[in-house]
Write an enzyme that holds these catalytic residues in place. Structure first.
Site: not given
Length: 320
Positions: A89, A91, A125-127
């Site tokens: 998911t 950011v 967490i995708k960044i």
């Protein structure tokens, strides 16, 4: 004879790059990845619009940012009911150059997942792989929040991610291919740049060998594919995230898939040098790589544009 998809699974964890639940059920990936563009595409379909409407109306008066995060988690929860592994998911890409804000937004996403009964181990967490994004991931990883660094186009980005101890990186294949094809113009010969000669495949292979050479535990998930040849040329990579269209093509084609990458390959690079993971070296090397710097900037702009469109959809359903 097995399908190419089944044969690929023998070497690589197969991940679905989509927000389409039905496609996941049909194709049975282990993990799934999402991004603002995929979520925007999904909520514009009749089947998924109720999820947008329900989320927006349940939190009227909240900011679009808060509603967006709740929508992302709503999608993620349903995805995790389908896949046995993890969901990525993302950011908000508008925070790509703000370490502190990225950390806070990521913590908020994990809190929403945990409130819904989803253990943090099932969420990545995708960044974006900016310097600021990588430093945010360093902080988050130390807190037990696992990160997937995306929009990654070159070895210096991958080296900095490794130094930060991130869980997983997503080096792009197709967008690198796009850049080289466009810049070559009439000199581009498609047949000569297939498979192992594809510049995107070569980039991911280089990163894979570097990681294995230095015993780096960060997972490598090849992403952004334009054709099946690119996928098959990276069989053996830790994970590959693939669109439903290409997954379907693989599932409908019979054939064995030999491993193109193996951990031993990294040990063959005896002359490889560990890169300086510091900020000055990172920024200098990224700036000197026209393709990587251009595609990183472009990728952030595209995700920001889709995030704004998603905001507008949320506002139109009474969340503002």
């Amino acid at each position: 004879m097995p399908s190419q998809l089944e044969a690929l699974r023998r070497h690589t964890v197969v991940v679905a790059d989509t927000g389409d639940f039905e496609a996941m059920r049909a194709l049975r990936p282990t993990d799934a990845t999402t991004n603002p563009s995929l979520i925007l595409k999904a909520v514009q379909q009749e089947a998924y619009r109720p999820l947008l409407v329900q989320t927006a109306r349940a939190h009227q008066g909240a900011s679009p940012a808060e509603i967006t995060d709740r929508l992302l988690v709503a999608f993620g929860r349903q995805i995790l009911d389908i896949v046995p592994g993890r969901v990525s998911t993302e950011v908000d890409a508008r925070l790509s150059f703000d370490t502190r804000a990225t950390v806070e937004r990521a913590r908020g996403l994990i809190a929403l997942y945990q409130a819904a009964g989803v253990p943090r181990e099932r969420v990545l967490i995708k960044i974006a792989s900016t310097w600021e994004g990588i430093q945010a991931a360093r902080v988050l990883q130390a807190e037990g929040i696992r990160c997937n660094l995306t929009l990654l186009f070159c070895l210096p980005q991958a080296a900095a991610c490794a130094d930060a101890g991130v869980q997983l990186i997503s080096p792009f294949v197709g967008r690198i291919y796009d850049w080289h094809k466009k810049n070559a113009g009439a000199e581009w010969v498609e047949d000569a740049r297939r498979g192992a000669n594809d510049p995107g495949v070569q980039s991911v292979s280089r990163i894979y060998r570097y990681y294995k050479r230095f015993g780096i535990e960060t997972e490598i998930m090849g992403a952004s594919f334009r054709n099946v040849d690119q996928i098959l040329a990276l069989a053996g990579c830790d994970l590959l995230t693939i669109s439903p269209e290409l997954l379907t093509r693989l599932s409908q084609t019979e054939g064995e898939v030999p491993a193109a990458l193996s951990p031993q390959a990294g040990h063959d690079d005896a002359d490889a040098v560990r890169l300086d993971g510091g900020e000055v070296a990172f920024r200098t090397q990224l700036n000197e790589d026209a393709m990587a710097s251009e595609k990183l900037s472009e990728g952030i702009r595209l995700f920001v544009a889709d995030a704004r469109k998603l905001d507008a959809l949320i506002e139109s359903h009474g969340a503002a």
